[in-house]
Design an enzyme around this catalytic site. Structure first.
Site, PDB file in Angstrom:
ATOM      1  N   CYS A 214      -8.786 -26.778   6.789  1.00  0.00           N
ATOM      2  CA  CYS A 214      -7.681 -26.024   7.406  1.00  0.00           C
ATOM      3  C   CYS A 214      -7.160 -26.752   8.638  1.00  0.00           C
ATOM      4  CB  CYS A 214      -8.107 -24.590   7.738  1.00  0.00           C
ATOM      5  SG  CYS A 214      -8.958 -24.391   9.309  1.00  0.00           S
TER       6      CYS A 214
ATOM      7  N   CYS B 232      -9.581 -26.705  11.655  1.00  0.00           N
ATOM      8  CA  CYS B 232     -10.766 -27.567  11.550  1.00  0.00           C
ATOM      9  C   CYS B 232     -10.416 -29.047  11.524  1.00  0.00           C
ATOM     10  CB  CYS B 232     -11.579 -27.183  10.315  1.00  0.00           C
ATOM     11  SG  CYS B 232     -12.404 -25.588  10.537  1.00  0.00           S
TER      12      CYS B 232
ATOM     13  N   ASP C 281      -7.903  -7.132  -0.814  1.00  0.00           N
ATOM     14  CA  ASP C 281      -7.178  -7.270   0.458  1.00  0.00           C
ATOM     15  C   ASP C 281      -8.063  -6.718   1.556  1.00  0.00           C
ATOM     16  OD1 ASP C 281      -6.641  -4.288  -0.145  1.00  0.00           O
ATOM     17  OD2 ASP C 281      -5.936  -4.563   1.907  1.00  0.00           O
TER      18      ASP C 281
ATOM     19  N   CYS D 214     -14.308 -28.224   6.377  1.00  0.00           N
ATOM     20  CA  CYS D 214     -13.176 -27.326   6.103  1.00  0.00           C
ATOM     21  C   CYS D 214     -11.875 -28.104   6.283  1.00  0.00           C
ATOM     22  CB  CYS D 214     -13.211 -26.127   7.048  1.00  0.00           C
ATOM     23  SG  CYS D 214     -11.774 -25.045   6.864  1.00  0.00           S
TER      24      CYS D 214
ATOM     25  N   HIS E  60      -8.066 -20.196  10.213  1.00  0.00           N
ATOM     26  CA  HIS E  60      -9.332 -20.601   9.612  1.00  0.00           C
ATOM     27  C   HIS E  60      -9.924 -19.497   8.732  1.00  0.00           C
ATOM     28  CE1 HIS E  60     -13.189 -22.361   8.888  1.00  0.00           C
ATOM     29  NE2 HIS E  60     -13.723 -21.208   9.265  1.00  0.00           N
TER      30      HIS E  60
ATOM     31  N   ASP F  96       0.864  -1.159   0.000  1.00  0.00           N
ATOM     32  CA  ASP F  96       0.000   0.000   0.000  1.00  0.00           C
ATOM     33  C   ASP F  96       0.917   1.229   0.000  1.00  0.00           C
ATOM     34  OD1 ASP F  96      -1.848   1.908   0.622  1.00  0.00           O
ATOM     35  OD2 ASP F  96      -2.730   0.793   2.279  1.00  0.00           O
TER      36      ASP F  96
END
Lengths: 373, 373
Positions: free
Chosen positions: A307, A310, A267, A305, A336, A94
């Site tokens: 991840c 999870c 983002d 999920c 997550h 940025d």
């Protein structure tokens, strides 16, 4: 080879969305893409290893914060942001525009640039387009952003016009000051909610031939419908063969709507920030992990999920971690939430490639607002 | 097969140290071993995956804290601590003795047990040996500890004797109440700094034939020399063929001295606690990462260290993370400190097996106190 190339792999038959690929010297980025935010050279609570594991292909960091601490020269000496933070894949910075304008009373806008006081120690600084280019070139991301003036919502037409025109002049100064050939410089379209201002901003910037374009000044408080209208109106002014980046957007529904309107990059700090407060996204909506109903819930945060959180831990355990103030709790919620958004983008790309984007959106919303958590 | 077996692989030719192996149904533990502490079912700032990567073979968790929050029944329903926290390797639980006695004004000691008020909400509770066995059997660690009374340093002989004798009576009650055949119950030798009390405590407990013995009430403020003397005196009263555990010890020098005196197991919150304050162990001594001298130091925390923090990040970056308040900073310092202690234990085992333990100690101290950081 230039710093960056962009190719469209497939255009959606059902929307203005497209699947593409951005190539940089630090790796390829399939678009549409969600970029986790590492404001101060670290994505909060995450390690670079974990970011790679959840499939992050590009992260964002912030010029304003890094300039103040630890300083861009230090980061240049460390081999740039990639070396400093040990992240081998693409990085976007940025320009600090949004941050310095958010300082309110602490900053003064001039044609030359913006004078502001540090939020850390009150010291006085001047950001000009040239200075910001110096900083971003020292930081060394793959993609740098021009220094812009981001107005809040709502903003009067007269001032929005003035700020937009200044942003365009600054973009030209950035372009002239920017010399790093291994770094792509993206321009930022401003103009608040006014369609003629957005159109003029886009046209003027496009005439300067930047390798990519962002939409700034959105997701700053305006209703969702207005943001979608501005996207509908503005995106057609941007070249089809260059990446389009919607700044500061990261809730699941906004991502989907953005893709429908032709956006390639997003983002937002939202997924990591709410995670640290114990709010997690699931396919059936948002879940507040501290709620008593999860005390004995031995299922995962989100059914199916994949991840780390999870696959290994229960709602009951993560709730315990939050109640006990254990850092692992916010780490798991962060993993997550980021995985959830990255996974949505994976699914969106698949839906465009398979021509079922409308069906995907319908099913996603029908689950997400079902409240069957 | 009983819950636990212990074999000595080699006795040191230069000390009372030995290399051994503890076998449990959740895996083998090579000794001497350092056990990271996960007080509330999480080793602070670490994930189970990271613990496995740094080579942790057994971790410790705490009965007092887990009983209060989230409750031992909840953890039993979650499949015990292993399932609840997703740690597949061995676990040892403290009995809560040390914690309830640390409550000071908030607890009352009786022959029956200890009445205390929760540090969280002030609610009243009673820990008896039988109650603690209930809790530890619900938590389901591989190794449980008997409920003991831990006196502070210094303590008068009369009271130290009274507390030691009560601890012995409670150990017998624990033994009678303990029924889980897949869980080993270790007894805790008390007696403050008084050699006759330590001897009597050890003899009485050994006559009850526990599968392992701990030394409690050490590292509670007494000088290092006194601790070493007590170890010299007490260890010979413990059976050679059973593991010996020195509770609450975790600074590098204490680990080495403990091993020399025949200790097989150690635990301590020190490495994780100081890490979160930015203090890291290196082979050349302790390093305070916030110090200005590391601002431009692009070397690792510890030269030649193989941990994730040292292999990927510089002192300058980790210093920046601490200054900016980023969670990744304390994660990296924690990973490094735990790895450092686990690695010392690996080196100590190799030194015993290779008959160079004296040389190892000499070189370690000569580097550690060199102050060449």
């Amino acid at each position: 080879m230039s710093a960056l190339s962009f190719s469209i792999i497939k255009k959606s038959k059902e929307s203005n969305g497209r699947v593409g690929i951005i190539r940089t010297k630090h790796g390829d980025i399939e678009t549409p893409v969600f970029m986790p935010v590492g404001t101060r050279a670290a994505v909060k609570a995450m390690s670079p290893e974990e970011l790679e594991k959840i499939g992050a292909k590009i992260i964002l960091s912030n010029t304003y914060h890094l300039y103040l601490r630890p300083g861009h020269e230090l980061i240049r000496d460390a081999g740039g942001l990639h070396g400093f933070m040990s992240w081998p894949k693409p990085i976007l910075t940025d320009s600090g525009g949004f941050q310095v304008f958010s300082l309110g009373e602490l900053r003064k806008i001039m044609e030359e640039g913006v004078e502001f006081r540090s939020h850390i120690d009150g010291s006085k600084h001047l950001f000009t387009p040239e200075k910001v280019m110096d900083i971003e070139q020292a930081l060394g991301p793959d993609i740098a952003m021009t220094f812009d003036e981001c107005v809040p919502y709502p903003e009067k037409y007269t001032y929005a016009k003035e700020a937009m025109e200044r942003t365009t002049r600054w973009a030209e100064r950035c372009l002239n000051a920017h010399t790093r050939e291994d770094q792509a410089l993206f321009a930022i379209v401003q103009g608040s909610v006014y369609s003629d201002l957005r159109a003029n901003s886009a046209k003027d910037l496009v005439s300067m031939d930047f390798p990519g374009y962002a939409l700034g000044g959105l997701s700053v408080g305006e209703p969702k419908e207005i943001m979608n209208e501005i996207l509908d109106f503005t995106v057609p002014f941007l070249p089809e063969n260059k990446p389009r980046y919607l700044m500061g957007v990261g809730s699941p529904d906004y991502l989907i709507e953005g893709v429908f309107r032709g956006i390639d990059m997003f983002d937002c700090v939202l997924p990591t920030r709410v995670a640290r407060n114990g709010l997690v996204f699931t396919k059936n909506g948002k879940l507040v992990i501290r709620n008593a109903q999860y005390k004995n819930d031995f299922g995962p945060l989100d059914q199916d999920c994949e991840c780390y959180a999870c696959k290994n831990f229960s709602r009951a355990y993560i709730r315990h971690l939050f109640n006990a103030g254990e850092i692992l709790g916010l780490r798991l919620a962060t993993i997550h939430n980021l995985f959830f958004l990255i996974n949505i983008m994976n699914n969106i790309r698949a839906a465009i490639l398979g021509d079922y984007l409308l069906e995907f959106r319908k099913e996603f919303y029908s689950n997400y607002y079902s409240n069957k958590i």
